[in-house]
Design a protein around this motif. Structure first.
Motif: not given
Length: 929
Positions: A587, A593, A596, A645, A658
């Motif tokens: 994460t 990231k 995401w 998560y 997350p």
């Protein structure tokens, strides 16, 4: 304050608390020693527990405290020169609680005089500050039909076991498993299924990825005691919101003992047979290598080593036989390539091996090494595969747990424990062991699948011969843990407790659904010239209509401090607990990231570490010798399943978040216990809990305009309840209890995936509470036993009965589970959600066993009758007609029309598993020595 400073503060806090800690799997014995005639305290009396290293010396006030007593029954002896030696037998000790034991010694007239007393266990435990049920090995052995932990739990009022796995219908029409379907949901006092904490000898035994689901498959023969705490438990327990299930296992003793237990229902006595056979072996005692062999060779280790070992094999075709062709389960390869098949597999196959080694180096130092290994191989009963069951998937799960504990006693009132633990869960779902690429044929000119997806025959409605399941799931999850405890009875009325816990999880989960018949968007780009997309995470990137991939490494820990303050008329448990969590890899990886943010359209500005601090408080008022009032209150938190998560942002459909925080619960409980007659008592309890931040989903538009679901913390639920219990401790051959529970469980959603199901019809999330799926309003559980010990011969109408036998019964009566009445309107379906109640549930199990003793060998023969009245209970979540409020049957019309179901359509709807299991009688034989 940056992350580094936060971690430093947490470590300092943990190390500070380590000066005052408590081992959660022991209790204590405490009391006073006085002169029977003068009532004056006696100094220097030696109080000790027979066949153990545990004891204490009475102080100037005659007080003594014995710590580190494992739950169970003991003989406690007190000796003081000039006084008669006193022995109290059958002293019962419970986890975390104090057994009060006072001695009144008589002056010795003749040397060697001894006074023996049988301990009368009080019906009222004075230092209980929340609801807790202690189930010892004897009670487990007496309970009908107990093979695993779930069987122990389902017999308790307020605790529901849901064996039906959660299936998710996807937008493309395929159905997928939310998690390993063998994991049983425990709905305790209105909480969600994965909210409990399971501990074995103080070590977490829950699933590393999904949380509060028991995965160890512990042998019931290994269990010494189970403590089920459902109230507002103390600060030493975390990562749970509904209950703590604290299991203590047995250890070997100074004598070599063993047992062979065999069970079968293949005789088909008075009921159904599932072709079940269960064989269990156990052996325990002093370890022979160091105690016998090494001294012969002139070597001698300090101290003594004891072992406990068990092995179990359990095979069954279950109540719903899918009639597959069975492969060999146990076989040997013989010379010449021949096979010697010892046992063919059944539909459900389980086995485990458990080994425990206790090394008592001295009276002050002890180490324990434990190894547990369990495996399960099974296939599901799937009604639509009735004609071609061999075309469906096979499942397997292997679990291992290894732990090392060091116990060092610094003084009679101070000790510490260190525990290192390792747990691994290895789960697989596949068709004949094939991976997705095994189904595809790729040439220079074309590529195609060698199989068809499951296809229903247009006439019969069942799957035909052309289709196959091609899901492939591979999970491998590891948990490493460190636990440190230090205990000190710093004052006769103060037991200070604290400790810390650290863990590291290495998580791997690859779920690829329909990989043998469907290409992924990336596969369509590679092989069919579709739109260019990035390759997804995980293996077999070109295949699968839906894929869930997790590859993560997380860190978490906790610390707590409590004070147990004990006076004659007041007991207080007060404490504070701190928990922290780091989602870790991947994460915080820049690429993860960035993807995401593209996928969700949100900022990836989550915290690298999050923490939660919770207060706990419990108080007990012993109003008199026979009456206790208690109250408990606390804040509790639990991490959502780590899959929420870590699900990758590349695959679509569902994406991890997350940003998720702890799910938080506030709960309180009032209780009243009164002993109104010898061995008879009544309990009355009122409880309430409110949970916020439960996991649901939010519908988003993905990078390419494709809708997807992201997990969120928007859920809310609450439950309220009353429990009434009348119990009688076993005396005059009879004991038992009857419990009535009334429960209200409501909330926004019964599952983290309910929001997704609503989004398929563009329904908004609810803003009002509705009944949850486990809102079973009324529950009555009766347990009774007639126990005749060895040498006792009761008489009936002048007829002398044999000795050494027992009869036990457990009866359960539940009001029905809620369901949504039939409607063709998506809006009405939301309005009417769970507004109706299904049929009642009723079941009675009976057990009879007779023991025959020959010198040091005991033979046991018994019959276990499950559902003795052959009640056909209805499941509202399979084969249930919501329009009629009862199971499907011929003569019903299609939904709200006047048209009768035709024969073929109705036959498909008549699932055999729409009813519960019928009557079944199991023969039990055991030899022990």
């Amino acid at each position: 304050m940056n992350v580094r400073h936060i971690i430093q503060v947490c470590i300092f806090f943990c190390l500070f608390l380590a000066y005052f800690a408590f081992a959660a799997n022991t209790g204590k014995i405490a009391g006073k020693v006085i002169d029977k005639d003068t009532k004056e305290p006696l100094i220097g009396a030696n109080v000790f527990i027979k066949d153990t290293r545990l004891g204490a010396i009475s102080d100037i006030e005659g007080r003594y405290v014995i710590l580190q007593v494992e739950p169970g029954k003991y003989e406690v002896i007190v000796h003081l020169i000039g006084y008669k030696r006193m022995i109290i037998k059958d002293v019962y000790v419970r986890t975390d609680l104090t057994t009060k034991l006072d001695f009144q010694l008589e002056t010795e007239v003749l040397k060697g005089q001894t006074v023996e007393i049988i301990y009368e266990r009080p019906a009222v435990q004075k230092d209980v500050t929340s609801t807790r049920r202690s189930i010892g090995a004897e009670e487990i052995a007496e309970t009908p039909g107990v093979k695993d932990l779930a069987d122990i739990i389902r017999s308790e009022s307020g605790l529901m076991i849901n064996d039906v796995p959660e299936i998710l219908e996807m937008e493309d029409g395929y159905a997928i498993d939310v998690r390993d379907p063998s994991l049983k949901s425990m709905n305790i006092r209105g909480s969600r299924g994965g909210d409990a904490l399971v501990l074995i000898d103080g070590v977490p035994a829950s699933h590393p990825l999904y949380g509060g689901y028991d995965v160890i498959n512990l042998n019931v023969e290994d269990i010494k005691n189970v403590e089920i705490i459902t109230g507002a438990f103390s600060a030493e327990y975390g990562q749970t919101q509904s209950a703590v299930i604290n299991i203590t296992t047995k250890s070997g003793g100074s004598k070599l003992k063993g047992a062979i237990n065999w069970r079968t229902d293949e005789l088909g006595l008075f009921g159904d047979s599932y072709n079940e056979n269960r064989l269990s072996l156990s052996l325990n005692g002093p370890e022979l290598l160091t105690s016998k062999l090494l001294p012969i060779l002139g070597l001698k280790l300090p101290g003594r080593i004891f072992f406990w070992a068990t092995a179990t094999l359990d095979v069954s075709n279950t109540a719903y036989n899918n009639n597959r062709n069975r492969d060999p389960l146990l076989e040997f390869k013989l010379p010449g390539g021949k096979q010697w098949i010892l046992l063919d597999e059944r539909q459900d196959n389980k086995g485990n091996i458990n080994f425990k080694l206790d090394y008592k180096i001295s009276d002050l130092l002890k180490t324990t090494l434990t190894y547990r290994n369990s495996w399960t191989r099974w296939t599901n009963f799937e009604w639509l595969w009735k004609h071609y069951p061999d075309h469906s998937s096979k499942f397997s799960r292997d679990n291992e747990q290894l732990s090392l504990t060091v116990n060092h006693t610094i003084s009679p009132r101070t000790f510490y424990n260190v525990n290192l633990g390792y747990t691994v869960v290895d789960y697989t779902k596949a068709f004949r062991g094939k991976t997705p690429d095994d189904f595809w044929v790729i040439t220079e000119d074309t590529m195609y699948s060698s199989i068809n997806p499951p296809t229903r025959d247009p006439l019969t409605g069942f799957y035909d011969a052309s289709g196959y399941e091609s899901d492939w799931v591979k999970e491998y999850n590891q948990l490493y843990s460190l636990k440190f405890d230090f205990t000190s009875q710093v004052h006769p009325v103060h037991l200070l407790q604290s400790g810390f816990y650290l863990d590291y999880k290495n998580l791997s989960n690859k779920d690829i659904y329909n990989g043998g018949v469907s290409l992924s968007p990336y596969g369509q780009f590679i092989y069919e010239g579709g739109d260019e997309v990035l390759p997804p995470q995980g293996p077999y990137k070109e295949y699968g209509s839906t894929r869930w991939v997790i590859d993560g490494k997380t860190y978490s820990g906790s610390a707590y401090i409590t004070d147990k303050y004990e006076l004659e008329g007041l007991i207080i448990n007060a404490g504070l607990r701190a928990d922290w969590f780091m989602p870790g890899y991947p994460t915080n990886e820049p690429g993860w990231k960035e993807q995401w943010e593209k996928t969700t359209g949100l900022k990836a500005n989550w915290k690298k570490i999050r923490y939660q601090i919770d207060p706990r408080f419990g108080v007990s008022f012993p109003v008199s010798l026979n009456t206790v009032l208690y109250f408990s209150y606390g804040h509790f938190n639990k991490l959502p399943g780590l899959d929420s998560y870590l699900r990758d942002p590349y695959s679509g459909t569902f994406v991890g978040n997350p940003h998720l925080d702890y799910t938080k619960t506030v709960k309180y409980e009032f209780g009243f216990t009164h002993q109104f007659y010898k061995n008879w008592a009544i309990d009355i309890k009122n409880y309430n809990q409110e949970t916020s931040g439960e996991v649901g989903t939010t519908r988003l538009k993905g990078e390419y305009g494709i809708p997807l679901q992201m997990f969120d913390n928007k859920g809310y639920s609450r439950s309220r309840g009353l429990e009434f219990e009348l119990r009688k401790q076993t005396s005059h051959y009879f004991g038992g209890r009857v419990t009535y529970t009334v429960l209200w469980a409501s909330g926004y959603s019964s599952s983290a995936f309910d929001d997704y199901r609503r989004s398929l019809t563009d329904m908004p999330n609810p803003i009002r509470e509705r009944r949850l799926n486990w809102d079973v309003r009324h529950q009555v559980v009766f347990r009774g036993n007639i126990t005749v010990d060895k040498g006792k011969h009761p008489t009936i109408l002048g007829l002398k009965l044999p000795d050494d036998w027992l009869v036990s019964v457990i009866s359960q009566f539940y009001s029905g589970r809620p369901y949504t009445p039939g409607t063709n309107s998506a809006i009405d379906q939301q309005i009417l959600y769970n507004t109706k109640t299904g049929p009642l549930f009723s079941r009675t199990d009976v057990k009879f066993e007779k023991n025959i003793n020959f010198k040091n060998i005991r033979f046991t023969l018994g019959l276990h009758a499950d559902n003795i009245f052959n009640e056909y209970n209805t499941y509202v979540d399979r084969g249930f007609n919501e329009w009629y409020g009862k199971p499907f049957t011929y003569g019903q019309v299609v939904e709200d029309t006047d048209q009768l179901y035709n024969y073929y359509d109705m036959y498909v709807l008549l699932k055999p598993n729409r009813f519960g299991e019928g009557r079944r009688v199991t023969l039990v034989a055991e030899i022990s020595w």
